[in-house]
Write a protein that holds these residues in place. Structure first.
Motif, PDB file in Angstrom:
ATOM      1  N   PHE A  42      -1.325  -0.895  -4.299  1.00  0.00           N
ATOM      2  CA  PHE A  42      -2.437   0.076  -4.263  1.00  0.00           C
ATOM      3  C   PHE A  42      -1.839   1.468  -4.324  1.00  0.00           C
ATOM      4  CE2 PHE A  42      -5.918  -2.758  -3.151  1.00  0.00           C
ATOM      5  CZ  PHE A  42      -5.225  -3.879  -2.724  1.00  0.00           C
ATOM      6  N   GLU A  43      -2.233   2.251  -5.307  1.00  0.00           N
ATOM      7  CA  GLU A  43      -1.595   3.561  -5.559  1.00  0.00           C
ATOM      8  C   GLU A  43      -2.599   4.625  -5.977  1.00  0.00           C
ATOM      9  OE1 GLU A  43       0.666   5.797  -5.817  1.00  0.00           O
ATOM     10  OE2 GLU A  43       2.423   4.743  -5.106  1.00  0.00           O
ATOM     11  N   ASP A  44      -2.368   5.871  -5.521  1.00  0.00           N
ATOM     12  CA  ASP A  44      -3.232   6.983  -5.939  1.00  0.00           C
ATOM     13  C   ASP A  44      -2.535   7.892  -6.946  1.00  0.00           C
ATOM     14  OD1 ASP A  44      -1.414   8.082  -3.977  1.00  0.00           O
ATOM     15  OD2 ASP A  44      -2.670   9.873  -3.999  1.00  0.00           O
ATOM     16  N   ALA A  45      -1.257   7.630  -7.233  1.00  0.00           N
ATOM     17  CA  ALA A  45      -0.514   8.517  -8.141  1.00  0.00           C
ATOM     18  C   ALA A  45      -0.082   7.745  -9.391  1.00  0.00           C
ATOM     19  CB  ALA A  45       0.713   9.077  -7.435  1.00  0.00           C
ATOM     20  N   PHE A  67       0.828  -1.212   0.000  1.00  0.00           N
ATOM     21  CA  PHE A  67       0.000   0.000   0.000  1.00  0.00           C
ATOM     22  C   PHE A  67       0.857   1.255   0.000  1.00  0.00           C
ATOM     23  CE2 PHE A  67      -2.493  -3.353   1.875  1.00  0.00           C
ATOM     24  CZ  PHE A  67      -3.785  -3.144   1.393  1.00  0.00           C
ATOM     25  N   ASP A  68       0.561   2.145  -0.935  1.00  0.00           N
ATOM     26  CA  ASP A  68       1.066   3.505  -0.848  1.00  0.00           C
ATOM     27  C   ASP A  68       0.385   4.112   0.386  1.00  0.00           C
ATOM     28  OD1 ASP A  68       2.187   6.037  -1.882  1.00  0.00           O
ATOM     29  OD2 ASP A  68       0.088   6.534  -2.228  1.00  0.00           O
ATOM     30  N   LEU A  69       0.978   5.126   0.983  1.00  0.00           N
ATOM     31  CA  LEU A  69       0.388   5.668   2.219  1.00  0.00           C
ATOM     32  C   LEU A  69      -0.483   6.906   1.939  1.00  0.00           C
ATOM     33  CD1 LEU A  69       0.236   5.514   5.318  1.00  0.00           C
ATOM     34  CD2 LEU A  69       2.358   6.831   5.419  1.00  0.00           C
ATOM     35  N   ASP A  70       0.168   7.979   1.469  1.00  0.00           N
ATOM     36  CA  ASP A  70      -0.566   9.227   1.235  1.00  0.00           C
ATOM     37  C   ASP A  70      -1.500   9.060   0.035  1.00  0.00           C
ATOM     38  OD1 ASP A  70      -1.423  11.840   0.883  1.00  0.00           O
ATOM     39  OD2 ASP A  70       0.424  12.483  -0.092  1.00  0.00           O
ATOM     40  N   GLY A  71      -2.790   9.206   0.255  1.00  0.00           N
ATOM     41  CA  GLY A  71      -3.767   9.101  -0.828  1.00  0.00           C
ATOM     42  C   GLY A  71      -4.435   7.737  -0.904  1.00  0.00           C
ATOM     43  N   VAL A  72      -3.899   6.767  -0.144  1.00  0.00           N
ATOM     44  CA  VAL A  72      -4.488   5.416  -0.156  1.00  0.00           C
ATOM     45  C   VAL A  72      -4.988   5.049   1.246  1.00  0.00           C
ATOM     46  CG1 VAL A  72      -4.009   2.951  -0.509  1.00  0.00           C
ATOM     47  CG2 VAL A  72      -3.149   4.638  -2.147  1.00  0.00           C
TER      48      VAL A  72
HETATM   49 MG    MG Z   1       0.275   8.465  -2.736  1.00  0.00          MG
END
Ligand code: MG
Ligand code: B16
Length: 215
Positions: A168-171, A8-13
């Motif tokens: 899992f990524e938001d970017a 898991f990515d942290l910021d945004g996920v």
């Molecule tokens: Mg992120």
């Protein structure tokens, strides 16, 4: 797929620390005498601290030497750390905890794969440190996303082949990093902005372990 690990990515996920990064970058821009908007901030998501500073300085048309850059990044980070120090479990994004519990109960390993050097402080504040088997953050890597280093190290520390891991990524840079590392990738956010992910969900409450096994 033969699912054995999730990174898991942290910021945004897991949490939305982008808003705190934005507040601190905006304050820095104001001190330097120019405006930095929420739209400008989009380009900083998932990007390392120094690269973020470069983007911000370009926006302001400011050029400074290396030493000054270090000082500006440290100034911003001090403000940012002040903002994230008060984080609580209320700030965990929807679905995160349930998915982590479901993965744990099925024996699937979990890791954090974040560019942030402050991941430890954030995880401590939101109380999720113990939910992850492995933490790879900005202190453990030398190459920023879209380089796959952060995720490959995550798989390596879990002792799993990349092909059995989902990221899992938001970017977009993170999605590219996952794919370059030979991993499946779930985008978290807007499907129009996140291209090439195996699937995109609005947040982690929209995904089940069964769906992940079917990737
Ligand atoms: Mg992120
Ligand atoms: P720091 P992630 C990233 O976290 C952020 O999205 C990005 O905006 C930030 O510049 C980067 O961490 C570095 O953070 O200044 O705390 O070391 O999305 O990779 O979890």
């Amino acid at each position: 797929m033969d699912l054995k690990g999730c990174i898991f990515d942290l910021d945004g996920v897991i949490v939305d620390t982008a808003k705190y990064h934005f507040m601190a970058w905006q304050r820095l821009a104001a001190e330097l005498g120019f405006e930095f908007t929420e739209e400008d901030n989009e380009a900083l998501k998932g990007v390392s601290r120094m690269e973020s500073l470069e983007i911000l300085l370009r926006k302001g048309g400011i050029s400074v030497g290396e030493k000054e850059k270090e000082a500006l990044a440290a100034l911003k980070n001090g403000w940012y750390v002040g903002l994230i120090t008060g984080m609580t479990p209320d700030e965990i994004l929807p679905g995160s905890l349930d998915l982590l519990k479901a993965l744990g109960s099925e024996g699937i390993l979990t890791a954090i794969g974040s560019a942030s050097k402050n991941a430890g402080t954030i995880l401590q504040g939101i109380g999720l440190r113990s939910m992850f088997d492995v933490i790879i953050d900005g202190n453990k890597i030398t190459r920023a996303k879209p380089d796959p280093e952060v995720f490959l190290k995550g798989a390596e520390e879990m002792k799993l082949p990349p092909s059995s891991c989902v990221v899992f990524e938001d970017a977009q840079a993170g999605i590219e990093a996952a794919l370059a590392g030979g991993m499946k990738c779930v985008g978290v956010g807007n499907p129009e902005l996140l291209v090439r992910a195996d699937m995109v969900v609005p947040d982690l409450s929209f995904i089940t372990v069964k769906q992940l096994r079917n990737l």
